[in-house]
Design a protein around this motif. Structure first.
Motif, PDB file in Angstrom:
ATOM      1  N   LEU A   1     -30.822  14.565  -3.913  1.00  0.00           N
ATOM      2  CA  LEU A   1     -31.357  13.199  -3.977  1.00  0.00           C
ATOM      3  C   LEU A   1     -31.110  12.380  -2.726  1.00  0.00           C
ATOM      4  O   LEU A   1     -31.925  11.554  -2.348  1.00  0.00           O
ATOM      5  CB  LEU A   1     -30.795  12.474  -5.203  1.00  0.00           C
TER       6      LEU A   1
ATOM      7  N   VAL B   1     -38.583  10.851  -4.485  1.00  0.00           N
ATOM      8  CA  VAL B   1     -37.463   9.918  -4.321  1.00  0.00           C
ATOM      9  C   VAL B   1     -37.841   8.786  -3.375  1.00  0.00           C
ATOM     10  O   VAL B   1     -37.466   7.645  -3.572  1.00  0.00           O
ATOM     11  CB  VAL B   1     -36.187  10.635  -3.828  1.00  0.00           C
TER      12      VAL B   1
ATOM     13  N   GLY C   1     -31.774   7.533  -3.879  1.00  0.00           N
ATOM     14  CA  GLY C   1     -31.137   8.713  -4.462  1.00  0.00           C
ATOM     15  C   GLY C   1     -30.003   8.380  -5.412  1.00  0.00           C
ATOM     16  O   GLY C   1     -29.859   9.011  -6.458  1.00  0.00           O
TER      17      GLY C   1
END
Length: 99
Positions: free
Chosen positions: A29, A37, A43
């Motif tokens: 992430l 994302v 993230g």
């Protein structure tokens, strides 16, 4: 890379578990590797969402629900989730035993 993750992975060589995919997802992430994302700063938000969902269900179910939200939110973080309607959000998390 996390040293502890590599150690756990070495103990379980050749054995794959859904928690491995979940942990790989969490680690990705902040790198921009995970599609949807957007800004890597989002993230942390998505890691929180995925972790909270995984408390209620199996990791693979939480991962699928989080990725579905990522697709719908098109690179947004909390603002993208906030823009979802209640019905849409409930549909996304239904499989996580929230409804």
């Amino acid at each position: 890379k996390l040293r502890e993750y590599r150690l756990i992975a070495s103990f379980r060589q050749g054995k794959r578990a859904s928690v491995d995919d979940f942990h790989r997802f969490l680690l990705s992430l902040g790198t921009g590797e995970e599609p949807g994302v957007g800004d890597p700063r989002h993230g942390m938000f998505w890691a929180l969402v995925a972790s909270l969902l995984s408390v209620q269900c199996r990791d693979r179910v939480a991962l699928a629900a989080t990725r579905a939200m990522l697709r719908l939110c098109a690179g947004e973080g909390a603002a993208g989730v906030a823009a979802l309607g209640e019905e849409e959000l409930l549909r996304l998390v239904h499989s996580c035993n929230f409804c």
